[in-house]
Motif scaffolding. Structure first.
Motif, mmCIF file in Angstrom:
data_model
loop_
_atom_site.group_PDB
_atom_site.id
_atom_site.type_symbol
_atom_site.label_atom_id
_atom_site.label_comp_id
_atom_site.label_asym_id
_atom_site.label_seq_id
_atom_site.Cartn_x
_atom_site.Cartn_y
_atom_site.Cartn_z
ATOM 1 N N LEU A 23 0.851 -1.188 0.000
ATOM 2 C CA LEU A 23 0.000 0.000 0.000
ATOM 3 C C LEU A 23 0.884 1.235 0.000
ATOM 4 O O LEU A 23 1.793 1.353 0.829
ATOM 5 N N LEU A 24 0.630 2.163 -0.923
ATOM 6 C CA LEU A 24 1.359 3.429 -0.978
ATOM 7 C C LEU A 24 0.380 4.566 -0.754
ATOM 8 O O LEU A 24 -0.723 4.557 -1.309
ATOM 9 N N VAL A 25 0.774 5.548 0.045
ATOM 10 C CA VAL A 25 -0.068 6.711 0.328
ATOM 11 C C VAL A 25 0.676 7.961 -0.120
ATOM 12 O O VAL A 25 1.764 8.264 0.395
ATOM 13 N N THR A 158 5.106 5.552 2.562
ATOM 14 C CA THR A 158 4.648 6.933 2.507
ATOM 15 C C THR A 158 5.858 7.848 2.648
ATOM 16 O O THR A 158 7.002 7.417 2.502
ATOM 17 N N TYR A 159 5.620 9.137 2.951
ATOM 18 C CA TYR A 159 6.707 10.112 3.079
ATOM 19 C C TYR A 159 7.292 10.105 4.496
ATOM 20 O O TYR A 159 6.686 9.573 5.423
ATOM 21 N N ASP A 160 8.429 10.799 4.635
ATOM 22 C CA ASP A 160 8.970 11.031 5.968
ATOM 23 C C ASP A 160 8.212 12.171 6.645
ATOM 24 O O ASP A 160 7.262 12.721 6.083
ATOM 25 N N GLU A 161 8.633 12.527 7.835
ATOM 26 C CA GLU A 161 7.886 13.507 8.630
ATOM 27 C C GLU A 161 7.900 14.911 8.025
ATOM 28 O O GLU A 161 7.044 15.746 8.359
ATOM 29 N N ALA A 173 -0.026 13.756 4.520
ATOM 30 C CA ALA A 173 -0.127 12.365 4.076
ATOM 31 C C ALA A 173 0.698 11.456 4.977
ATOM 32 O O ALA A 173 0.285 10.338 5.309
ATOM 33 N N HIS A 174 1.871 11.927 5.379
ATOM 34 C CA HIS A 174 2.699 11.173 6.328
ATOM 35 C C HIS A 174 1.936 10.959 7.632
ATOM 36 O O HIS A 174 1.858 9.839 8.160
ATOM 37 N N ARG A 175 1.367 12.030 8.172
ATOM 38 C CA ARG A 175 0.660 11.934 9.444
ATOM 39 C C ARG A 175 -0.541 10.995 9.346
ATOM 40 O O ARG A 175 -0.765 10.159 10.229
ATOM 41 N N VAL A 176 -1.295 11.146 8.282
ATOM 42 C CA VAL A 176 -2.492 10.318 8.098
ATOM 43 C C VAL A 176 -2.115 8.851 7.948
ATOM 44 O O VAL A 176 -2.730 7.966 8.571
ATOM 45 N N ALA A 177 -1.104 8.572 7.141
ATOM 46 C CA ALA A 177 -0.699 7.182 6.911
ATOM 47 C C ALA A 177 -0.181 6.536 8.191
ATOM 48 O O ALA A 177 -0.541 5.392 8.520
#
Length: 322
Positions: A23-25, A158-161, A173-177
């Protein structure tokens, strides 16, 4: 054949490709292809399950095609619908068949951004009411929990912080994932959304510092001073470049790099054929974008090669965790 002794070590069966689910976000259309397009193409070709969740349609993005400038947010405001078609074409190029919009298409809007004097993105001065960066964290994460419990991925990317370069939607998106991954594993949290699912491995996408420096050096040696303008092969690099010691995995998908390039070509409003992505590929070769790097932030590191890195995001995962 006699049965194995009771004390013999019993290894769980290896997972088949169809049992391995990624899964990718990502925040906007094209982010996924730039960061993990080759990995996505390779895994899809191998029969692994690849699910992409995109959080906004990129309505506030810059438009690089003159004849499409009328779609801009300050004009007809139809760029999001156009990018909806672009990402569909990109997923076809990558062979990915499971693409979803967080909450449905148009549920969250691109927040926009501006550049800080220090060279990273920051929030725009004016932000739409339903901008993704303003979304309630629990509400947005719960939308993703539903996807996680349906898909049951063993691996999340996903992304870093800092969202790579500071874009508020990338950070969100990082926070949500990350929050959704926690909530999805709690049996008592929203059982109406499906059985709890604990994602075994979570990665943040990354770019190798040594690879980036080598690529920049090749560009400068070839006389290209405009691609990645302002970046010195021997000087400080942006936040999205990761020190090699912090990397965990390198997926070598060079055999699928042309599919990644085709997917990038599917984004003409955002990516130009004479831009830095293609310039780096032309000067360095498939390794420039065909080897994609990751930082492991949850789960156990699997077997590594001579470079000290995993070669597969599913490394160390045996059997179907479902």
């Amino acid at each position: 054949m006699p049965a194995a002794p009771a004390h013999a070590s019993q290894q769980p069966p290896a997972a088949t490709p169809a049992e391995q689910r990624l899964l990718l976000v990502h925040a906007h259309p094209d982010d996924e292809t730039i960061g993990q397009g080759a990995t996505m193409a390779q895994y899809a070709a191998q029969g692994r399950s690849v699910t992409l969740v995109t959080c906004t349609a990129g309505e506030m993005g810059e438009i690089l095609v003159t004849e499409l400038e009328h779609l801009a947010a300050d004009k007809e405001d139809r760029l999001g619908e156009h990018r909806r078609g672009e990402i569909a074409d990109a997923m076809a190029a990558l062979g990915v068949t499971d693409h979803r919009w967080l909450g449905g298409f148009g549920h969250y809007r691109d927040s926009g951004m501006q550049w800080h004097a220090d060279g990273h993105a920051v929030a725009a001065d004016d932000v739409h009411d339903n901008a993704f960066s303003r979304a309630d964290l629990t509400e947005a994460a719960t939308l993703l929990v539903e996807v996680i419990r349906e898909v049951r991925p063993q691996v999340l990317v996903t992304y870093d912080e800092f969202g790579g370069y500071g874009h508020p939607d990338h950070i969100q998106a990082h926070r949500v994932a990350m929050y959704a991954a926690q909530l999805a594993a709690v049996p008592s949290y929203r059982p109406d959304l499906g059985a709890a699912w604990d994602i075994a491995k979570v990665y943040w996408g990354a770019m190798s510092e040594s690879r980036m420096r080598a690529g920049l050096r090749a560009l400068r040696d070839a006389g290209d001073t405009t691609s990645f303008e302002g970046m010195d092969p021997d000087g400080p690099l942006p936040h999205f470049v990761t020190a090699d010691d912090d990397l965990s995995c390198a997926v070598d998908a060079q055999d699928h790099v042309e599919r990644k390039m085709d997917a990038l070509r599917a984004y003409p409003t955002q990516v130009t054929l004479d831009g830095p992505f293609f310039a780096l590929s032309n000067n360095v070769g498939a390794a420039a974008w065909g080897v994609e790097f990751y930082r492991l932030v949850k789960g156990a590191l699997g077997p590594v090669g001579d470079d000290g890195l995993e070669s597969d995001l599913f490394a160390g995962l045996a059997g179907d965790a479902g």
